[in-house]
Every structure is written in C-alpha cells, then in structure tokens.
Design an enzyme around this catalytic site. Structure first.
Site, PDB file in Angstrom:
ATOM      1  N   ASP A 180      68.409  -4.187  45.662  1.00 46.34           N
ATOM      2  CA  ASP A 180      67.514  -4.284  44.506  1.00 46.34           C
ATOM      3  C   ASP A 180      66.061  -4.392  44.965  1.00 46.34           C
ATOM      4  O   ASP A 180      65.163  -3.741  44.409  1.00 46.34           O
ATOM      5  CB  ASP A 180      67.880  -5.500  43.653  1.00 46.34           C
ATOM      6  CG  ASP A 180      69.060  -5.236  42.733  1.00 46.34           C
ATOM      7  OD1 ASP A 180      69.689  -4.168  42.856  1.00 46.34           O
ATOM      8  OD2 ASP A 180      69.377  -6.108  41.898  1.00 46.34           O
ATOM      9  N   ASP A 218      66.873 -14.082  55.184  1.00 48.89           N
ATOM     10  CA  ASP A 218      65.580 -14.515  54.646  1.00 48.89           C
ATOM     11  C   ASP A 218      64.434 -13.775  55.324  1.00 48.89           C
ATOM     12  O   ASP A 218      63.483 -13.336  54.667  1.00 48.89           O
ATOM     13  CB  ASP A 218      65.419 -16.030  54.764  1.00 48.89           C
ATOM     14  CG  ASP A 218      65.811 -16.573  56.131  1.00 48.89           C
ATOM     15  OD1 ASP A 218      66.490 -15.867  56.901  1.00 48.89           O
ATOM     16  OD2 ASP A 218      65.447 -17.725  56.436  1.00 48.89           O
ATOM     17  N   LYS A 225      73.265 -14.357  58.392  1.00 52.22           N
ATOM     18  CA  LYS A 225      72.676 -15.702  58.392  1.00 52.22           C
ATOM     19  C   LYS A 225      73.458 -16.549  59.395  1.00 52.22           C
ATOM     20  O   LYS A 225      73.905 -17.668  59.104  1.00 52.22           O
ATOM     21  CB  LYS A 225      72.717 -16.306  56.982  1.00 52.22           C
ATOM     22  CG  LYS A 225      71.886 -17.598  56.828  1.00 52.22           C
ATOM     23  CD  LYS A 225      70.411 -17.399  57.097  1.00 52.22           C
ATOM     24  CE  LYS A 225      69.648 -18.706  56.854  1.00 52.22           C
ATOM     25  NZ  LYS A 225      68.230 -18.597  57.262  1.00 52.22           N
ATOM     26  N   TYR A 270      80.736 -13.060  47.174  1.00 48.84           N
ATOM     27  CA  TYR A 270      81.039 -12.798  45.779  1.00 48.84           C
ATOM     28  C   TYR A 270      82.490 -13.198  45.546  1.00 48.84           C
ATOM     29  O   TYR A 270      83.414 -12.462  45.885  1.00 48.84           O
ATOM     30  CB  TYR A 270      80.810 -11.327  45.427  1.00 48.84           C
ATOM     31  CG  TYR A 270      79.377 -11.008  45.072  1.00 48.84           C
ATOM     32  CD1 TYR A 270      78.502 -12.020  44.701  1.00 48.84           C
ATOM     33  CD2 TYR A 270      78.898  -9.717  45.096  1.00 48.84           C
ATOM     34  CE1 TYR A 270      77.193 -11.739  44.359  1.00 48.84           C
ATOM     35  CE2 TYR A 270      77.587  -9.419  44.760  1.00 48.84           C
ATOM     36  CZ  TYR A 270      76.739 -10.448  44.395  1.00 48.84           C
ATOM     37  OH  TYR A 270      75.446 -10.173  44.060  1.00 48.84           O
ATOM     38  N   ASP A 328      73.629  -6.673  47.948  1.00 47.76           N
ATOM     39  CA  ASP A 328      73.247  -6.531  46.551  1.00 47.76           C
ATOM     40  C   ASP A 328      71.784  -6.925  46.359  1.00 47.76           C
ATOM     41  O   ASP A 328      71.003  -6.224  45.707  1.00 47.76           O
ATOM     42  CB  ASP A 328      74.162  -7.398  45.691  1.00 47.76           C
ATOM     43  CG  ASP A 328      74.119  -7.031  44.215  1.00 47.76           C
ATOM     44  OD1 ASP A 328      73.496  -6.014  43.863  1.00 47.76           O
ATOM     45  OD2 ASP A 328      74.721  -7.761  43.416  1.00 47.76           O
TER      46      ASP A 328
END
Length: 358
Positions: free
Chosen positions: A248, A220, A187, A134, A244
């Site tokens: 969700d 993923d 990742k 971010y 984030d």
C-alpha cells in the site's frame, strides 16, 4: 483460435465499475494480439451474493472457479456486511485460502506524466499469502484469534519453512528475470524465531541464485527506505502482513493506490485483484481509477501465457501495460491522479490506445 475461460467477480463498491473496465481493455488487447479469445464467466460474490444466496462466496462460485483458467476479483466491502458474514473470513481471503494462492505479487511502478513521491519507482513486492501475522489465514480451521478472557485477545503468527521456501523461490525467480536484486524484509531483531526463520530460509536459498544480489531490512526501516529511495529497490519478499502494508505504501509512493495491481497465484491457478479496497464513498460515481484492476488483469494474462506457453497472452499483457502508460503520458488521468477522466472514459481511452499499437 485458443479460448480461455476466465471468471468475473465484480464484488462491492467500485468493483462493478473497475472490473467491466478491465474486461473491456483485455478484450481490446487480445483482439490486437490475435489468436486468443476469452469466455467470460460471471459469478456471484460479495453483498449481492449474500442477498441472493446467503453467503458472500457461495459454494457454487468456488466450484465454478475450480473449472476456470483464472479469474478477475473485484474489491469487497466485508466491513459493511451484516452479521454473521462480517465476522467471517472475507471473500478474497476465502478464495485465496480455498485454492492455496500462496503468492501475492504486487508491483509498484510510477508513470511518466503523473506525479509520484519517488519518480522512477519500479519494484515488485512478493508477499507470502497464507501464513504470518494474519490470523485468519494461519490455521486449517478457525480464525487464529481467541480471547481467553474479555480483556485479553491473542492472535497467532505462523511461519513455516515450507511456506517460506516456496515464496522465496518465486521471489528469486522474479528477481532473476528483472534486475537481479532481492530484498528480504523481516523483524528478526525482535521476532527472532518467526521472522528470523523467514530471513534464514531466504538466505539459505540465496546460495542457489548466485546471480541475484540479496540484502535485508527490518520492516520499520524499510518504510523509511521506500519513502526516501523507492527507486533503488527491485524485488522485495516478506511475510503476509508486512507485505500488505509495504505494498500500500509503495502504491502511493508510485503515484496512487489506484494504480497498484496484484495477482494471487499458486502453481496451478491465478487471480487478478487490485491491491486497493472497495472505496464505497465513491462507488457509482464513475470516478474510480481502474488502472490497478486493468494492470492486475494484464498480470493474469502474463501468468497464463507463461503457464500455457501462449505468446498471444503474453503479448496482450504487454500491450495493456504499454497502453495504460501511453494513455497516462498523453494526459488522460482519473481524479486521484490529478485528471478529470471518468472510469469508463479512461478505460475506453486505454482500449483505443491498445488497438492503435498494432
């Protein structure tokens, strides 16, 4: 009687509905627990603050927050702000960055009597809140994004050992208090140096927590594991953007994003903030689910209870969690959970249930 001063920042959209609902429930829980009082301090934030003060987060608000024990932050609708406010760091990001609230703790727990994609989900995502991908939180000054030409846009993703260490310690300590299982999400097969460093530091710190089982997954793959078997996971630690996204997803898996709470904290301060947005399409209709904000407020009470060694706050937090669960189990639910209760009626039902627990 001990009195704590807590800020109330209603924000935009459904904020002026779900934040007062949370205040109602907190007051009921503290009255039931006894021995603690709250001095609620209302502060301007969001579109109303732009109209009145020319800033979404006025300097007076930041100054006042510094003198409080904690605060409740409602959602913001910064995408609808007029320029130049729309292009600036959003209100929650501004506050998190100003107070270095590096830990974003986001539980996802399903309720008995309510539909969930994976029944029995009970996990917590520990999200590093200050760096990662971010760009608006990765730099001391500036957005972290730039365009060398009109056709090229670049964003920086920053990972530092110090930031990973402090969030990993938060995650390990939380796992130790829960089911002693920690999953690191990264990742590192592609982002070898950045999320690779995140993974390496977490593995190094694991040596100091031999009682906590540690595994790791690529981001993923983790989305698939959550959809298929969210109930297998306990505490998940990851960088800012991954956290984030996963939180969700986990909220919906547990039953609704409307039940997804969170607390943002440093070692000195904490802020209750629901994981969902401002939902302007349903604002003012008394249909928003206040559970996420109510449970976020309970998390703040629990944090304050631990910090100040105040058992009354800890008990009040537990009463709120039980009160919400009992209310849902009894069949009182908002529209997003398949029920018909409005925001105010649901909050009152929780408050009444909490009063009956003592």
């Amino acid at each position: 009687m001990t009195t704590y001063r807590l800020g109330v920042l209603e924000g935009d959209g459904i904020g002026p509905e779900i934040v007062p609902a949370s205040v109602l429930v907190v007051d009921a829980a503290l009255a039931a627990a006894g021995g603690t009082a709250i001095d609620w301090v209302g502060l301007p934030l969001g579109r109303s603050a732009i109209d009145a003060y020319g800033e979404a987060v006025p300097e007076s608000t930041l100054t006042a927050l510094a003198g409080l024990d904690g605060w409740l932050l409602g959602p913001h609708d910064s995408a609808a702000y007029p320029e130049p406010h729309r292009s600036r760091l959003n209100p929650s990001g501004t506050i998190r960055k100003h107070f270095d609230l590096f830990a974003n703790i986001r539980p996802a727990k399903s309720f008995d009597g309510a539909d969930a994609v994976v029944a029995g989900t009970d996990l917590v995502i520990v999200r590093e809140n200050t760096q990662g991908f971010y760009a608006d939180r990765s730099t001391y000054k500036g957005s972290g994004e730039f365009m060398p030409t009109p056709d090229v846009a670049i964003a920086m993703g920053i990972i530092t050992r110090a930031a990973v260490e402090r969030i990993a310690i938060e995650a390990f300590e939380l796992a130790r208090r829960r089911r002693k299982q920690l999953t690191v999400v990264h990742k590192a097969n592609v982002l070898k140096m950045t999320t690779g460093l995140f993974l390496d530091v977490c593995r190094e710190l694991a040596a100091g927590y031999p009682d906590v089982a540690v595994d790791d997954f690529h981001i993923d793959a983790m989305t698939v594991h959550l959809v298929r078997r969210a109930d297998d996971f306990d505490v998940i630690v990851t960088e800012n953007m991954f956290g984030d996204i996963l939180s969700d997803l986990a909220g919906e898996i547990a039953g609704s994003l409307g039940i997804a709470p969170s607390v943002n904290s440093s070692h000195e301060r904490a802020m209750a903030q629901a994981a969902h947005g401002s939902a302007p399409d349903i604002a003012g209709q008394d249909v928003a689910n206040p559970i996420a904000m109510i449970l976020s407020s309970a998390m703040l009470l629990d944090w304050l209870g631990a910090r100040h060694h105040d058992a009354t706050l800890t008990e009040a937090a537990a009463l709120i969690e039980t009160g919400v669960a009992d209310t849902v189990r009894a069949g009182t639910r908002t529209r997003d959970m398949g029920g018909t209760a409005g925001t105010r009626d649901f909050a009152q039902a929780v408050a009444d249930t909490v009063k009956g627990l003592r």
